[in-house]
Design a protein around this motif. Structure first.
Motif, PDB file in Angstrom:
ATOM      1  N   THR A   1      -8.414  -5.260  -0.032  1.00  0.00           N
ATOM      2  CA  THR A   1      -8.930  -3.915  -0.269  1.00  0.00           C
ATOM      3  C   THR A   1     -10.108  -3.569   0.627  1.00  0.00           C
ATOM      4  O   THR A   1     -10.820  -4.445   1.114  1.00  0.00           O
ATOM      5  CB  THR A   1      -9.342  -3.736  -1.746  1.00  0.00           C
ATOM      6  N   HIS A   2     -10.259  -2.268   0.823  1.00  0.00           N
ATOM      7  CA  HIS A   2     -11.489  -1.758   1.443  1.00  0.00           C
ATOM      8  C   HIS A   2     -12.403  -1.186   0.372  1.00  0.00           C
ATOM      9  O   HIS A   2     -13.588  -1.005   0.587  1.00  0.00           O
ATOM     10  CB  HIS A   2     -11.157  -0.646   2.448  1.00  0.00           C
ATOM     11  N   GLN A   3     -11.787  -0.875  -0.771  1.00  0.00           N
ATOM     12  CA  GLN A   3     -12.571  -0.244  -1.848  1.00  0.00           C
ATOM     13  C   GLN A   3     -13.140  -1.350  -2.736  1.00  0.00           C
ATOM     14  O   GLN A   3     -12.736  -1.501  -3.896  1.00  0.00           O
ATOM     15  CB  GLN A   3     -11.677   0.705  -2.628  1.00  0.00           C
TER      16      GLN A   3
ATOM     17  N   LYS B   1     -15.926  -1.829  -4.194  1.00  0.00           N
ATOM     18  CA  LYS B   1     -16.708  -1.488  -5.393  1.00  0.00           C
ATOM     19  C   LYS B   1     -15.806  -1.417  -6.632  1.00  0.00           C
ATOM     20  O   LYS B   1     -16.263  -1.637  -7.742  1.00  0.00           O
ATOM     21  CB  LYS B   1     -17.421  -0.155  -5.189  1.00  0.00           C
ATOM     22  N   ASP B   2     -14.523  -1.090  -6.403  1.00  0.00           N
ATOM     23  CA  ASP B   2     -13.613  -0.992  -7.548  1.00  0.00           C
ATOM     24  C   ASP B   2     -13.320  -2.355  -8.156  1.00  0.00           C
ATOM     25  O   ASP B   2     -12.859  -2.451  -9.273  1.00  0.00           O
ATOM     26  CB  ASP B   2     -12.260  -0.394  -7.099  1.00  0.00           C
TER      27      ASP B   2
ATOM     28  N   ILE C   1     -10.786   8.098 -10.577  1.00  0.00           N
ATOM     29  CA  ILE C   1     -11.893   7.249 -11.050  1.00  0.00           C
ATOM     30  C   ILE C   1     -11.585   6.598 -12.407  1.00  0.00           C
ATOM     31  O   ILE C   1     -11.735   5.381 -12.552  1.00  0.00           O
ATOM     32  CB  ILE C   1     -13.221   8.061 -11.069  1.00  0.00           C
TER      33      ILE C   1
ATOM     34  N   THR D   1      -6.063   0.074  -5.391  1.00  0.00           N
ATOM     35  CA  THR D   1      -6.760   1.212  -6.005  1.00  0.00           C
ATOM     36  C   THR D   1      -6.723   2.467  -5.134  1.00  0.00           C
ATOM     37  O   THR D   1      -7.234   3.503  -5.546  1.00  0.00           O
ATOM     38  CB  THR D   1      -8.233   0.851  -6.322  1.00  0.00           C
ATOM     39  N   ASN D   2      -6.120   2.375  -3.958  1.00  0.00           N
ATOM     40  CA  ASN D   2      -5.951   3.584  -3.138  1.00  0.00           C
ATOM     41  C   ASN D   2      -5.086   4.576  -3.892  1.00  0.00           C
ATOM     42  O   ASN D   2      -4.003   4.227  -4.354  1.00  0.00           O
ATOM     43  CB  ASN D   2      -5.232   3.253  -1.820  1.00  0.00           C
TER      44      ASN D   2
ATOM     45  N   GLU E   1      -4.378  -2.961  -1.140  1.00  0.00           N
ATOM     46  CA  GLU E   1      -5.077  -1.713  -1.479  1.00  0.00           C
ATOM     47  C   GLU E   1      -4.568  -1.120  -2.803  1.00  0.00           C
ATOM     48  O   GLU E   1      -4.076   0.016  -2.833  1.00  0.00           O
ATOM     49  CB  GLU E   1      -4.905  -0.683  -0.344  1.00  0.00           C
TER      50      GLU E   1
ATOM     51  N   LYS F   1      -9.222   3.677 -11.992  1.00  0.00           N
ATOM     52  CA  LYS F   1      -9.781   2.448 -11.413  1.00  0.00           C
ATOM     53  C   LYS F   1     -10.383   1.578 -12.518  1.00  0.00           C
ATOM     54  O   LYS F   1     -10.269   0.356 -12.490  1.00  0.00           O
ATOM     55  CB  LYS F   1     -10.829   2.793 -10.357  1.00  0.00           C
TER      56      LYS F   1
ATOM     57  N   GLU G   1     -19.675  -4.702  -1.643  1.00  0.00           N
ATOM     58  CA  GLU G   1     -19.743  -3.859  -0.443  1.00  0.00           C
ATOM     59  C   GLU G   1     -20.965  -4.237   0.390  1.00  0.00           C
ATOM     60  O   GLU G   1     -20.877  -4.371   1.623  1.00  0.00           O
ATOM     61  CB  GLU G   1     -19.808  -2.390  -0.868  1.00  0.00           C
TER      62      GLU G   1
ATOM     63  N   GLU H   1       0.845  -1.194   0.000  1.00  0.00           N
ATOM     64  CA  GLU H   1       0.000   0.000   0.000  1.00  0.00           C
ATOM     65  C   GLU H   1       0.888   1.254   0.000  1.00  0.00           C
ATOM     66  O   GLU H   1       0.669   2.176  -0.760  1.00  0.00           O
ATOM     67  CB  GLU H   1      -0.908  -0.004   1.242  1.00  0.00           C
TER      68      GLU H   1
END
Lengths: 283, 278
Positions: free
Chosen positions: B184-186, B188-189, B160, B155-156, B153, B163, B259, B82
């Motif tokens: 990841t936490h994102q 949706k990506d 937009i 895509t951190n 992570e 991604k 998510e 990361e």
């Protein structure tokens, strides 16, 4: 233990390329500082004597290489760099050999070229502008090889400190080396006193006659360095006063051989510990 | 490909970060590793890479013990961390310096990925933005053709459009003998990319299921009112009514909303996890 020569070459290239700016700036800064020191001595002493040149070379080498060596594993100090450094497909042995090569071979060579160039310039000024016929120090003092060997020892300790301490590496390594020197001195003193006790030379009268003195009462232990074939030095009390003459006492051959072997093995032992520390690095 | 047997790890005594993990990762799949902050995701990845050593249990990666960090192992595993640091060189120099450590490095693929990401080639790495630097690293990671790609992570820091570019690049390059783990936490990506979902909580894997099985068991849809459907397992207010996660009784096909799924598992563990008991 894995070692690939081609990987090692790639690692050397990477190390030099990734630190190119740092090294070039460091060389410029080193030359500047050395010239400033030499100028300082030239102004305060009105000359740059052979001994001063020698002192600048030696102290500069030990101090600046200490700073350099403490940065050799700087990639392990920060987490972001440590992750990438640990994931690089090279073995710990390859990293270690590179560190030893840079700190014990490349750095002293570069330092020597820079320092001697600066000395040459300042010596020229000293001779032709200030009129002082001082000889130029050109690594030609009789004890230069001994001091370079000592350099290897100091650097081996600093190299271990460079991987052992992640933060304030230089300060912590310097403290570690001071503590080691004090510790070794204390152990030697203790052992020397134990060995000598109240012993006196068997031919104490002959020693006295040779010195042209009578009434040698006893000898005082001053210190010892068994690794270089001198177990201790002692001064004698002649006619109630301590004489400044020193007497060397040497270990018998088998004992000296053991101590000399220990001396030779110390850097290898330190490098081995450094290698183990490199291998066991985690995030 | 990766096998963890009773793997236990802790940073300090008495606080287990990973607790008796039993896990297997297969080639040809993209795994999504999900979990709250401090769940142990990064620690799990670092154990697989050999950056942390387990306190107990075994970790075998392609027959290697990662803790030994042998070069033959390291050139088959690429970790995109990361937080990263890049040397002050340009992109071409970076490739010249690092690619020789990866015998399977594919320069053409690296160039292709950089083109997709629209990264300028002639710049010093330090002159690039963090997002662009990350794109260079992602391109490099994929070009190494390492058999195991681990991304923490990824895509951190990406904008937009990037991604979308990231999904495009990843979707087109995974080989049958490669395995990718993305933490990841994102979510949706990445929900269109992931083949299998792992959820880590309190040092344990509470769920490891392929996306196909999740959508077989659960249905993800939007409803105008909660009364028009049988009681959902989990719901969230949406622009037009509610987004719900319900038991898929009618064998409807729906698209996994990662998510929503993760939130549903976190909130309604007792209801959702038994559905996946084999």
């Amino acid at each position: 233990m894995q070692f690939s020569f081609s990987r090692f070459i790639h690692l050397c290239r990477l190390q030099l390329a990734a630190n190119r700016k740092l090294y070039l700036l460091g060389m410029a800064a080193l030359a500047g500082m050395l010239l400033a020191f030499m100028l300082f001595f030239l102004i305060t002493d009105d000359e740059l004597s052979y001994n001063t040149q020698q002192t600048i070379y030696m102290i500069g080498l030990v101090l600046s290489s200490g700073v350099f060596t403490t940065t050799i594993f700087k990639q392990y100090a920060e987490k972001s760099q440590r992750t990438q450094a640990l994931m690089l497909p090279v073995s710990a042995l390859e990293k270690m050999v590179l560190a030893v090569l840079l700190t014990l071979v490349v750095y002293p060579l570069v330092y020597t070229v820079i320092c001697l160039s600066c000395l040459k310039v300042m010596n020229y000024i000293d001779i032709y502008w200030l009129g002082n016929p001082n000889a130029l120090y050109w690594l030609n003092a009789s004890y230069t090889p001994g001091l370079l060997i000592m350099y290897v020892y100091v650097q081996s300790f600093v190299l271990l400190g460079a991987i052992w301490f992640r933060k304030q590496t230089f300060v912590k390594s310097a403290v570690m080396i001071c503590l080691i020197i004090i510790g070794i001195h204390a152990v030697h003193s203790f052992l020397g006193r134990k060995i000598i006790g109240s012993a006196q030379p068997a031919n104490v009268e002959a020693v006295g006659q040779k010195l042209g003195a009578t009434g040698i009462s006893n000898f005082r232990y001053d210190g010892g360095m068994p690794y270089i074939n001198t177990l201790l030095t002692a001064s004698a009390k002649i006619n109630g006063k301590w004489d400044t003459e020193y007497y060397m006492v040497e270990l018998p051959r088998p004992g000296f051989a053991i101590m000399a072997t220990v001396l030779i093995l110390v850097p290898f032992f330190l490098w081995f510990i450094t290698l183990l520390k490199l291998r066991e690095q985690q995030l | 490909m990766i096998s963890l047997q009773d793997l236990t790890f802790s940073y300090r005594k008495g606080h287990l970060v990973l607790n008796n993990l039993q896990l297997h990762f297969e080639p040809g799949r993209i795994y999504g590793l999900l979990g709250k902050n401090g769940a142990g995701k990064s620690s799990l990845l670092y154990n697989i890479c050999g950056l942390l050593y387990p306190q107990a249990g075994q970790c075998q990666v392609m027959g290697f013990n990662p803790a030994k960090r042998q070069p033959a192992f390291l050139r088959q595993v690429y970790l995109l961390p990361e937080a990263f640091h890049l040397p002050d060189v340009d992109i071409d120099q970076y490739v010249r310096l690092y690619a020789p450590f990866y015998p399977g490095f594919d320069s053409a693929a690296f160039d292709r990925h950089l083109d997709v990401f629209e990264v300028p080639r002639r710049q010093q790495l330090h002159a690039l933005s963090h997002g662009q630097q990350k794109k260079v690293l992602i391109s490099f990671a994929l070009a190494t053709t390492a058999r195991i790609l681990i991304m923490d992570e990824p895509t951190n820091g990406l904008d937009i459009p990037s991604k979308r570019q990231f999904r495009k690049v990843i979707a087109g390059c995974l080989r049958e003998d490669q395995c990718m783990i993305i933490s990841t936490h994102q979510v949706k990506d990445l929900d269109s990319l992931i083949d299998e979902v792992l959820i880590l909580e309190n040092g344990r894997i509470i769920l490891k299921e392929p996306v196909t099985r999740i959508t077989e068991k659960l249905s993800f849809r939007q409803v105008l009112s909660l009364e028009e459907t049988e009681a959902p397992l989990y719901s969230e207010g949406a622009l037009k009514g509610y987004a719900i996660v319900a038991v898929n009784r009618r064998e409807e096909h729906s698209r996994l909303d990662m998510e929503m799924f993760f939130n549903a598992v976190m909130v309604e563990k007792e209801k959702i996890l038994p559905l996946f008991t084999r």
